[in-house]
Design an enzyme around this catalytic site. Sequence first.
Site, PDB file in Angstrom:
ATOM      1  N   ASP A 240       0.813  -0.960   0.011  1.00  0.00           N
ATOM      2  CA  ASP A 240      -0.004   0.077   0.052  1.00  0.00           C
ATOM      3  C   ASP A 240       0.931   1.207  -0.001  1.00  0.00           C
ATOM      4  OD1 ASP A 240      -3.087   0.625   0.565  1.00  0.00           O
ATOM      5  OD2 ASP A 240      -1.994   1.993   1.618  1.00  0.00           O
TER       6      ASP A 240
ATOM      7  N   TYR B 149      -4.035  10.956   1.291  1.00  0.00           N
ATOM      8  CA  TYR B 149      -4.255  10.651  -0.172  1.00  0.00           C
ATOM      9  C   TYR B 149      -4.170  12.272  -0.806  1.00  0.00           C
ATOM     10  CZ  TYR B 149      -5.535   5.952   0.515  1.00  0.00           C
ATOM     11  OH  TYR B 149      -5.737   4.552   0.631  1.00  0.00           O
TER      12      TYR B 149
ATOM     13  N   HIS C 177      -4.201  -8.148   0.298  1.00  0.00           N
ATOM     14  CA  HIS C 177      -3.580  -6.609   0.382  1.00  0.00           C
ATOM     15  C   HIS C 177      -2.919  -6.677   1.727  1.00  0.00           C
ATOM     16  CE1 HIS C 177      -3.130  -2.594  -0.632  1.00  0.00           C
ATOM     17  NE2 HIS C 177      -3.568  -2.213   0.382  1.00  0.00           N
TER      18      HIS C 177
END
Length: 384
Positions: A178, A307, A361
Site C-alpha cells: 500500500d 491521499y 492486500h
Amino acid sequence: MEIERFRIDVPQGVLDDLAARLADTRWPDEIPGEGWDYGTDPAYLRELVEYWRTGYDWRAQERALNQFDHFRATVDGLGVHFIHARGKGPDPFPLIISHGWPGSVVEMLKIIPMLTDPASHGGEASDSFDVVVPSLPGYGFSDKPINRGMSNTRVARMWHRLMTEGLDYRRFGAQGGDWGGMISSRLGFDFPESVAGVHLNLMTGVPAFLGAPDPPLTEAEQEFLRQARRWFDDEGGYFHIQRTKPQTLGFGLNDSPVGLAAWIIEKFRTWSDCGGNPENSYTRDELLTNIMLYWVNQTGPSSVRHYYENRVDNWRFQPGERVEAPCAVALFPVEINRPPREWAERTHNVQRWTEMPRGGHFAAMEQPQLLAEDIRAFFRGLRD
C-alpha cells in the site's frame, strides 16, 4: 535526534466515551437482504459492534501491544511512533517496514517475530533482522501533520533520517505494501547508497499514481491497464473522495466509531482472500484493534488526508528513471493491483518475483509466514 521509550496507555475516559457512543449508535436504514452489495453489510457490522461493545477487551490488546518495544522520535519536527524489535540471530540486518491505509503497525505484529527470530519460526538464525515498524505521520501514535505536504516522498526522507541518524543504521532494507510500498520504493530511489534492497507486496505501478509507461505496451500490460480501470470503476470511490475532499469525510470518521469501522472493515473484507467473510482471514480482535488505533488517536481525518497530499505531490517516473536498488515483488492473488513483471521492470530493478498461492492486500497480517519467508530469501544475498 531525540528518541525516547513509549508505552501505550489510553486514558480510561477515551474508552468510556467510546462505549457510550457505541451504545447510542443511530443506525441507518437498509435494503432488505442487501449484504455487501451497497458497501459494508449492516448485519455483519451490527454483530461486530455488539462484540466491540460487550466482548472486546482493549486493555488486553494494549498489554499485548506493549510486549513490543515502542519508541517515539522527533523527526523533522514531528513526533513519530515506531516499534523497534532487535534480531536474535548472529548478525541481524536492519529492515524498516511501512504500513498503509487503512492499516497500522497492528498489521505487522505476527511477522515481526518471524523476522527477528526466524530460528523459532521455521527459518535460519542467520536470516534474522532488526525490525523497525513506524506509524506513518497522521496514523496511530505518531503526530498529526499540521502543515501541507506530508507525501510519500517526504515520509521516505523522514524514514531515512530515522534509520541513519536516529538508529545509526547506515545500510538497511525497506519493505511495505500500500502506501508503505510506495514509501519503500521512494527510499530505494532517493537513497540507493543506504538502501540495500526493496521488498514490495504492492507494486507501485498503478496508472493513477505513476501514469502509463510510454508505448509500446505488451498485451499483458494492456490487460493490466484494463483491469486497473475496471477496478477503479467498481472499487475506487474511497480513493477519489480521500484524494479530493478528505476533510469532509473526516468529520464522520472522527465523530462516529461505527462510521469509522464501516469505512475500514469493508476494505479488509474486499481486499483480503477471505471468501467474503473477513473473519476467515482475521479475528474480530485483530480487526477491532486496528480500528482502535484510528479511534483512540483520532487519526481518521489525518490518515485520509495522506491521499490528498500524494495527489498534490504525485511521484511519476520520468523517462529513464527507476529504482536502482535491488527489488523484490511478492504478488498475492487477491491484491488490488497485480501488474505483469515487465511493467514492474520499467521502473524497478526487479531481482525476485514471487506469485503467492493465497492472500491479499494485508499480507503481513493475513499470510505472515509466506511473506516472511520471501523477505528472508530476498535479503539473504544482500546482507554483506
